[in-house]
Motif scaffolding. Structure first.
Motif, PDB file in Angstrom:
ATOM      1  N   ASN A  62       0.838  -1.210   0.000  1.00 49.81           N
ATOM      2  CA  ASN A  62       0.000   0.000   0.000  1.00 49.81           C
ATOM      3  C   ASN A  62       0.872   1.258   0.000  1.00 49.81           C
ATOM      4  OD1 ASN A  62      -2.476  -1.187  -0.073  1.00 49.81           O
ATOM      5  ND2 ASN A  62      -2.877  -1.041   2.128  1.00 49.81           N
TER       6      ASN A  62
ATOM      7  N   LYS B  23       2.218   1.729  -3.282  1.00 48.77           N
ATOM      8  CA  LYS B  23       1.153   2.075  -4.227  1.00 48.77           C
ATOM      9  C   LYS B  23       0.714   3.533  -4.082  1.00 48.77           C
ATOM     10  CE  LYS B  23      -2.356  -0.692  -3.602  1.00 48.77           C
ATOM     11  NZ  LYS B  23      -3.283  -1.836  -3.599  1.00 48.77           N
ATOM     12  N   TYR B  24       0.637   4.030  -2.814  1.00 49.60           N
ATOM     13  CA  TYR B  24       0.053   5.360  -2.590  1.00 49.60           C
ATOM     14  C   TYR B  24       1.094   6.458  -2.307  1.00 49.60           C
ATOM     15  CZ  TYR B  24      -4.129   2.496  -2.337  1.00 49.60           C
ATOM     16  OH  TYR B  24      -5.122   1.616  -2.646  1.00 49.60           O
TER      17      TYR B  24
ATOM     18  N   ASP C  74       4.923   6.521   5.465  1.00 46.86           N
ATOM     19  CA  ASP C  74       5.241   6.950   4.100  1.00 46.86           C
ATOM     20  C   ASP C  74       4.967   8.441   3.941  1.00 46.86           C
ATOM     21  OD1 ASP C  74       2.498   7.491   3.172  1.00 46.86           O
ATOM     22  OD2 ASP C  74       2.205   5.318   3.309  1.00 46.86           O
TER      23      ASP C  74
ATOM     24  N   ARG D 260       0.113  10.144  -0.323  1.00 46.69           N
ATOM     25  CA  ARG D 260      -1.021  11.086  -0.459  1.00 46.69           C
ATOM     26  C   ARG D 260      -1.836  11.248   0.820  1.00 46.69           C
ATOM     27  NH1 ARG D 260      -5.077   7.343  -4.142  1.00 46.69           N
ATOM     28  NH2 ARG D 260      -6.128   6.350  -2.383  1.00 46.69           N
TER      29      ARG D 260
ATOM     30  N   ILE E  49      -4.599  10.105   4.002  1.00 51.66           N
ATOM     31  CA  ILE E  49      -6.025   9.745   4.021  1.00 51.66           C
ATOM     32  C   ILE E  49      -6.779  10.827   4.803  1.00 51.66           C
ATOM     33  CG2 ILE E  49      -7.690   7.978   4.764  1.00 51.66           C
ATOM     34  CD1 ILE E  49      -5.063   6.129   4.883  1.00 51.66           C
TER      35      ILE E  49
ATOM     36  N   VAL F  25     -13.622  -0.888   1.232  1.00 55.00           N
ATOM     37  CA  VAL F  25     -13.533   0.580   1.286  1.00 55.00           C
ATOM     38  C   VAL F  25     -12.235   1.018   0.642  1.00 55.00           C
ATOM     39  CG1 VAL F  25     -13.315   2.610   2.760  1.00 55.00           C
ATOM     40  CG2 VAL F  25     -14.976   0.820   3.315  1.00 55.00           C
ATOM     41  N   GLN F  26     -12.387   1.885  -0.336  1.00 56.00           N
ATOM     42  CA  GLN F  26     -11.218   2.453  -0.998  1.00 56.00           C
ATOM     43  C   GLN F  26     -11.407   3.953  -1.053  1.00 56.00           C
ATOM     44  OE1 GLN F  26     -11.581  -0.017  -4.586  1.00 56.00           O
ATOM     45  NE2 GLN F  26      -9.610  -0.888  -4.026  1.00 56.00           N
ATOM     46  N   VAL F  27     -10.353   4.667  -0.677  1.00 53.69           N
ATOM     47  CA  VAL F  27     -10.475   6.124  -0.636  1.00 53.69           C
ATOM     48  C   VAL F  27      -9.867   6.722  -1.901  1.00 53.69           C
ATOM     49  CG1 VAL F  27      -9.921   8.212   0.673  1.00 53.69           C
ATOM     50  CG2 VAL F  27     -10.265   6.029   1.868  1.00 53.69           C
TER      51      VAL F  27
ATOM     52  N   ARG G 132     -10.653   6.555  -5.091  1.00 54.29           N
ATOM     53  CA  ARG G 132     -10.672   5.968  -6.439  1.00 54.29           C
ATOM     54  C   ARG G 132     -11.852   5.017  -6.548  1.00 54.29           C
ATOM     55  NH1 ARG G 132      -8.016   0.865  -6.934  1.00 54.29           N
ATOM     56  NH2 ARG G 132      -7.263   0.158  -4.920  1.00 54.29           N
TER      57      ARG G 132
ATOM     58  N   GLY H 265      -9.909  -3.376  -1.895  1.00 53.62           N
ATOM     59  CA  GLY H 265     -10.181  -2.788  -0.577  1.00 53.62           C
ATOM     60  C   GLY H 265     -10.354  -3.828   0.501  1.00 53.62           C
TER      61      GLY H 265
ATOM     62  N   GLY I 231      -7.426  -5.663   1.694  1.00 53.98           N
ATOM     63  CA  GLY I 231      -6.133  -5.884   2.351  1.00 53.98           C
ATOM     64  C   GLY I 231      -6.106  -5.436   3.813  1.00 53.98           C
ATOM     65  N   LEU I 232      -6.534  -4.210   4.097  1.00 54.13           N
ATOM     66  CA  LEU I 232      -6.465  -3.711   5.469  1.00 54.13           C
ATOM     67  C   LEU I 232      -7.459  -4.423   6.382  1.00 54.13           C
ATOM     68  CD1 LEU I 232      -5.972   0.156   5.028  1.00 54.13           C
ATOM     69  CD2 LEU I 232      -4.303  -1.552   5.748  1.00 54.13           C
TER      70      LEU I 232
END
Ligand code: ADP
Length: 470
Positions: A373, A376-377, A401, A404, A406, A419-421, A423, A433, A435-436
């Motif tokens: 993640n 990726k982000y 990291d 971007r 949250i 849940v994906q923030v 996108r 959404g 993985g977490l």
């Protein structure tokens, strides 16, 4: 109405005092002519004999009258319950019984001839109460009041006072009979009764309050127990719904996996050229088919994992896990992606001494998810930092990291499935959404937790908390 000027200096009062004699027992007695005290009570002074009327010619009748008077006088003198006092028209004391001695402390010798005003409080004297009392008694034939009276020692006592005017046979005023009842004891008793009643009513009120509270409490207990029953019912319902969902997922996954594997197998056949050579366009299409097939298989496996973890069907093999080892393994695995994104990765304070009690493979799965993640982000050139520590009986591992971030209002949601923030859901190459949600379930199942701190455009820090090995 007659007006009185009070005092002991009048002739009758003085004479009355002089006529007192001492008996063999040492007590004072009234001497002289008893007839003179006719109409008075108690120790009667001869000085009371206003008018000095002659006895009847009938001796026998006179003797009987005297005997009767004697008896009345003795009776009154020994009537210890009440203070009975006779005063002359000017309120000088003519007789003073034992009750008066007892209540006031003044002896008859001290009081005969003295003004009755000595029994009044300074305040009543200032208000001219003595004269008023006698005037009222005269006007209505009887006067009764409750008032404070003085004792010899200067103290005061609460008394009921009855004043009655006494008249000679020719209707001339002979004086006044004054009956004084000490109400102190009665007052004390009444006060005690009142206080007792107060205590009782306070106790009753306390008992009523306690009963009310007990009732409230019992209502509350009933409500709680009803709620507990309702909660239990809902939990059973939810368990059953969960089981149904897991069963459904298991069946569906199986049904989906079989054709997906077939799609993958045939796509591989095509890619290997076993069905003949492919044009570059065809090869690209087959690769996309293969990529989508792998993504769907990954998604289905995630779903299966999630439902298995939630149903408690995932076995955990707990052991001592050196956290820095797992971090090294995960970073090695992900090194190509980190490099490809031009990210700078570093490890701080992650010594070998930090050892968790956990299932190593599950910790690896969680860290892999967190790291992928982060990669990726986080835009190219960003930083990734691992820190870990052991405090008390806990081990904490954080990956930070500079991505971007949250928004604060979505922080709690990202651990929920799907849940994906920021996108849409329809990007098959970027996960679904899950993985977490899986990672936090795994962490919690091992007695730990997964939390996040994040700020948009600044970055995120995910922290895995686990029990520490002893
Ligand atoms: P997925 O990454 O497959 O979408 P996850 O459950 O792993 O699913 O993540 C859920 C969501 O949380 C992501 O869609 C993303 O919006 C957000 N997220 C997770 N990790 C980070 C991160 N390091 N930085 C920013 N957002 C993140």
């Amino acid at each position: 109405m007659a007006r009185f000027s009070l005092g002991s200096s009048d002739e009758t009062g003085v004479r009355a005092a002089e006529r007192h004699v001492r008996g063999q027992d040492g007590r004072e007695r009234v001497g002289g002519n008893r007839e003179a005290g006719r109409g008075f009570v108690g120790r009667v002074s001869k000085g009371a004999a206003h008018g000095g009327r002659h006895a009847s010619n009938n001796r026998e009748r006179t003797a009987r009258t005297r005997r009767a008077q004697d008896l009345v006088c003795q009776f009154i003198e020994h009537l210890a319950e009440l203070a009975i006092i006779a005063v002359d028209p000017r309120a000088a004391i003519l007789s003073w019984n034992q009750g008066a001695e007892r209540d006031t402390g003044f002896t008859a010798a001290e009081m005969i001839g003295e003004p009755m005003t000595r029994l009044y409080t300074p305040q009543d004297l200032a208000n001219n109460a003595p004269a008023r009392d006698l005037e009222q008694a005269m006007s209505v034939g009887h006067f009764e009041t409750a008032a404070w009276r003085m004792r010899k020692d200067g103290s005061q006592y609460w008394a009921r006072v009855v004043v009655t005017p006494l008249y000679e046979q020719d209707h001339a005023l002979a004086g006044f009979g004054v009956v004084v009842q000490d109400l102190t004891t009665q007052r004390d008793m009444e006060r005690q009764q009142y206080e007792h009643a107060l205590q009782l009513s306070a106790r009753d009120a306390a008992r009523a309050e306690a009963e009310r509270r007990a009732n409230d409490l019992s209502d509350l207990v009933q409500q709680i127990s009803a709620q507990a029953t309702e909660l239990d019912r809902r939990r059973i319902e939810a368990d059953s719904a969960n089981r149904t969902k897991s069963d459904f997922l298991a069946v569906m996954s199986h049904e989906l996996l079989t054709p997906l594997n077939a799609i993958g197998g045939y796509a591989s056949l095509l890619a290997m050229g076993l069905r003949g050579p492919l044009t570059p366009e065809q090869r690209g299409d087959v690769d996309r088919i293969r990529g989508s097939q792998l993504h769907l298989i990954g998604l289905i496996n995630d779903l299966l994992n999630l439902s298995r973890i939630e149903a408690g069907h995932v076995p955990f093999s707990v052991d001592d896990v050196v956290v820095s080892d797992v971090v090294r393994e995960v970073t090695d695995t992900m090194a190509p992606q980190v490099l490809a994104r031009h990210l700078v990765e570093e490890r701080v304070e992650c010594t070998d001494g930090v050892v968790a009690r956990a299932d190593r493979a599950k910790v690896e799965q969680i860290l892999l998810n967190l790291l992928s993640n982060a990669v990726k982000y986080t835009p190219p050139g960003g930083h990734l930092t691992w820190t870990c520590s052991a405090v008390g009986d806990r081990v904490r591992l954080t990956i930070r990291d500079t991505g971007r971030g949250i928004p604060a209002d979505r922080l709690a949601d990202i651990f929920e499935p799907f849940v994906q923030v920021g996108r849409g859901f329809a990007r098959p190459d970027e996960g679904a959404g899950l993985g977490l949600a899986i990672s936090r379930d795994l962490a919690r199942a091992m007695g730990g937790d997964l939390t996040v701190e994040s700020a948009p455009s600044v970055g995120s820090a995910f922290t895995l908390d686990l029990p520490r090995a002893r």
